[in-house]
Scaffold this active site. Structure first.
Site, short mmCIF file in Angstrom:
data_model
loop_
_atom_site.label_atom_id
_atom_site.label_comp_id
_atom_site.label_asym_id
_atom_site.label_seq_id
_atom_site.Cartn_x
_atom_site.Cartn_y
_atom_site.Cartn_z
N SER A 149 0.47 15.68 -68.36
CA SER A 149 0.80 14.67 -69.37
C SER A 149 0.49 13.29 -68.82
O SER A 149 0.60 13.06 -67.60
CB SER A 149 2.28 14.76 -69.73
OG SER A 149 2.67 13.66 -70.54
N TYR A 207 10.88 15.01 -67.17
CA TYR A 207 9.64 15.53 -67.73
C TYR A 207 8.43 14.94 -67.01
O TYR A 207 7.52 15.66 -66.57
CB TYR A 207 9.58 15.22 -69.22
CG TYR A 207 8.30 15.67 -69.89
CD1 TYR A 207 8.10 17.01 -70.20
CD2 TYR A 207 7.29 14.76 -70.20
CE1 TYR A 207 6.92 17.44 -70.81
CE2 TYR A 207 6.11 15.17 -70.80
CZ TYR A 207 5.94 16.51 -71.11
OH TYR A 207 4.77 16.92 -71.70
#
Length: 253
Positions: A144, A158
């Site tokens: 990501s 995350y």
């Protein structure tokens, strides 16, 4: 030299979101698929849809919780045997729970780190054993853009988990450098999936657009790819050099 066609592809987390979208797009390209996820009823429905739409391909499915390393080590080789080998494994399964550290949500943060880091590691171990035995393959880790800098609030665990995947991918790539095994870390920006609910910014793209860009980048087999390439490669470059005070304002949640 053009990349080889990766005919036999395994996708984890294939029952929804990016995994489901990639399965549909790759099936339309004539690829054979091994699809795994925890929600078998969704997988079976997707399998029927893909076989009906593309009768020339093979689609096999299996239930898999990537938090169970013994299951990962058993299921992925079994699916490889069904397809006669694997040409690409897309390590996609992941979760996006989380909260600011020290706010009483340690369980959610731990779950994200467990699945995204240790679950991905288990998948890499299984995939690389197959690729080493074959002497070739393409390992894809879905990271990501949130991995580029430390993220505040709901993105802290995350982003940290995805930063670990970047390092894991690079380490594996270094280990097999010069071989026929290719390793890619793919860094999507904001794409409309369940994992990004409440985190979508002005640069968010729809699922179909995002998946099309994702598959296009994966097919190029870069060491590191951004999805969509524009504007996220430029955004990532900026994030690396901006002061933390600015990054915090831009990415606050």
């Amino acid at each position: 030299m053009p990349n080889p066609v990766r005919q036999r592809i395994l996708i984890t987390g294939a029952s929804s979101g990016l995994g489901e979208g990639m399965a549909r797009r790759l099936a339309a390209m004539g690829r054979d698929l091994a699809l795994v996820a925890r929600r078998t009823e969704l997988l079976e429905s997707l399998q029927k849809e893909l076989l009906a739409a593309h009768p020339g391909i093979r689609v096999t499915t299996a239930a898999l919780d990537v938090d169970d390393p013994e299951a990962v080590a058993r299921v992925i080789p079994a699916l490889a045997d069904e397809l006669g080998g694997l040409d690409r494994v897309i390590v996609n399964a992941g979760i996006g729970k989380g909260a600011s550290i020290g706010t009483g949500k340690a369980r959610a943060n731990r779950a994200t780190l467990l699945t995204n880091v240790l679950g991905s590691h288990a998948q890499c171990e299984a995939a690389m054993e197959i690729f080493r035995a074959q002497g070739a393959g393409h390992l894809v880790l879905i990271s990501s853009v949130a991995s580029v800098r430390g993220m505040p609030g709901t993105r802290t665990a995350y982003g940290a988990s995805k930063a670990a995947l970047n390092s894991l991918a690079e380490g594996i790539r270094s280990d097999v450098f010069g071989s026929q095994i290719v390793v890619s870390a793919i860094l999507p920006g904001y794409i409309e999936t369940d994992i990004n609910v409440g985190r979508r910014g002005p640069l968010t793209v729809g699922l179909d657009t995002g998946v099309a860009a994702l598959v296009q980048v994966i097919e190029r087999e870069p060491a590191r790819g951004y999805v969509p390439e524009w504007p996220w490669r430029a955004v990532a470059a900026l994030l690396r050099v901006l002061p933390l005070s600015v990054v915090r304002r831009l990415t606050g949640s």
